[in-house]
Design an enzyme around this catalytic site. Sequence first.
Site, PDB file in Angstrom:
ATOM      1  N   LYS A 156       0.829  -1.216   0.000  1.00  0.00           N
ATOM      2  CA  LYS A 156       0.000   0.000   0.000  1.00  0.00           C
ATOM      3  C   LYS A 156       0.864   1.267   0.000  1.00  0.00           C
ATOM      4  O   LYS A 156       0.658   2.165  -0.813  1.00  0.00           O
ATOM      5  CB  LYS A 156      -0.916   0.027   1.231  1.00  0.00           C
ATOM      6  CG  LYS A 156      -1.923  -1.073   1.312  1.00  0.00           C
ATOM      7  CD  LYS A 156      -2.818  -0.940   2.520  1.00  0.00           C
ATOM      8  CE  LYS A 156      -2.063  -0.977   3.831  1.00  0.00           C
ATOM      9  NZ  LYS A 156      -1.309  -2.228   4.057  1.00  0.00           N
ATOM     10  N   GLU A 182       2.179   6.817  11.697  1.00  0.00           N
ATOM     11  CA  GLU A 182       3.356   6.361  10.970  1.00  0.00           C
ATOM     12  C   GLU A 182       4.549   6.180  11.901  1.00  0.00           C
ATOM     13  O   GLU A 182       4.584   6.701  13.012  1.00  0.00           O
ATOM     14  CB  GLU A 182       3.721   7.386   9.880  1.00  0.00           C
ATOM     15  CG  GLU A 182       2.696   7.501   8.770  1.00  0.00           C
ATOM     16  CD  GLU A 182       2.778   6.352   7.786  1.00  0.00           C
ATOM     17  OE1 GLU A 182       3.486   6.475   6.784  1.00  0.00           O
ATOM     18  OE2 GLU A 182       2.131   5.317   8.034  1.00  0.00           O
ATOM     19  N   ARG A 183       5.550   5.471  11.414  1.00  0.00           N
ATOM     20  CA  ARG A 183       6.814   5.338  12.138  1.00  0.00           C
ATOM     21  C   ARG A 183       7.684   6.560  11.857  1.00  0.00           C
ATOM     22  O   ARG A 183       7.579   7.168  10.794  1.00  0.00           O
ATOM     23  CB  ARG A 183       7.558   4.075  11.693  1.00  0.00           C
ATOM     24  CG  ARG A 183       6.739   2.800  11.867  1.00  0.00           C
ATOM     25  CD  ARG A 183       7.336   1.643  11.079  1.00  0.00           C
ATOM     26  NE  ARG A 183       6.491   0.447  11.156  1.00  0.00           N
ATOM     27  CZ  ARG A 183       5.462   0.207  10.356  1.00  0.00           C
ATOM     28  NH1 ARG A 183       5.143   1.087   9.411  1.00  0.00           N
ATOM     29  NH2 ARG A 183       4.750  -0.893  10.475  1.00  0.00           N
TER      30      ARG A 183
END
Length: 465
Positions: A156, A182-183
């Site tokens: 994705k 998110e990281r």
Amino acid sequence: MSGAQVIAVRGPVVDLAVAGPLPAIHDALIVDPDGTAVLCEVQAHLADNRVRAIALQPTQGLSRLMTARLTGAPLSVPVGPAVLGRLLDVTGRTGDGGPDLPDDTPRRAIHQPPPPLSGSRAEVQLFRTGIKVLDLLAPLAQGGKAAMFGGAGVGKTVLVTELIHAMVSGYDGVSVFAGIGERSREGHEMLHDMRGYGVLDRTVLVYGQMNEPPGARWRVPLTALTIAEQVRDAEGRDVLLLMDNVFRFVQAGAEVSGLLGRMPSRVGYQPTLETEVAGLQERIASTGRASVTAIEAVYVPADDFTDPAVAAISAHMDSTVVLSRDLAAQGIYPAVDPLRTTSTLLDASVVGADHARTAAQVRELIEHYDELRDVIALLGVEELGRDEQLLVGRARRLQRFLTQPFFVAAAFSGIEGRSVPVADTIAGCQAIMAGECDDWDEASLYMTGTLDEARTRETARKAAA
């Protein structure tokens, strides 16, 4: 502004006693221990003088009897030209190590009504990506919404990043990227990539990282959308809004709902799931002057497409791209499932009769192959009739022709990316279905651009043989 006093702190949930009129739901308030302001958002009225708020920042250091300042308005974030090229958090603070935003930067509340239906743009303008399988089977609309659905590890984020790259060359508007849960590594990579593409000066990155409180992850898409709306409404410029990953927005909302003590709904989701998703998605729209085009990655938990969150998000989409773990395991990238990928724009009146007919024939042929796969696995393709063998061969060649090397993956694959005009994609599919490639090796069509490039490969292969 009136004051309030903290009477309880339970993780990110803060209860306050208010002296005077209660603040409205969604109003911001600031608790300021030791000069470190903690921003909270009012979520519930508990009594005549008590409210419950959710913190958008860590609550370490907060304690009972601390005073809070009521702002009398929802959280507002900086907007306008000053935020272009910057990385922001949910409150609008910069996080890229650059200079602070100017004091005169305009601000806009993150809670806004959707634009009226009467003011929306009527005509449909296609948004060409150069990605064969998307342009053929799931064309995107300028001012529309497209979602990439898939489980963990099916591509994705790579697909969304490739779409960013695809838009950079031919797109003169502003891009706003919302990183939801998110990281830290992904945020740094995106910032580096945007610098490398030379488009950081017309891009805004907004992040609510996975180590932040659920309130921050819940509100970060609204911050990004507010910045996009300002560009659309005040500057009259088109905006590309990219969100990765919208499921984490729903997940953060479920966390907040649980923290506030609400009764869970189906599969443990918040009872306000549909309302929250609609409140976000309905603000993504075109007006008479400009458009906001959204491309959203959506994680599918346990590959279960009947999940209530997935169903709620897909109901708002113009184009739905489904990524398949089975295709990814076969090395078919992008792993787009041609049978479950749909678009409301795949209509002869929008894309043209030739395009619509070709897409329908491609789907029909691949579906026929899919029905025969169990038979082939058990008995072998040799047990099929001559005509069936021919159709299976063409379907497999179509699958491989619709693969494509990505620019953003060139460092890993060693193959330079390709961008293919939709006319070449249609012509290539028609040639394969007409039998022009029946004697070709399937590998000649794999990870290539146009059919002419595949023909060159096949000619070289035959000469070498």
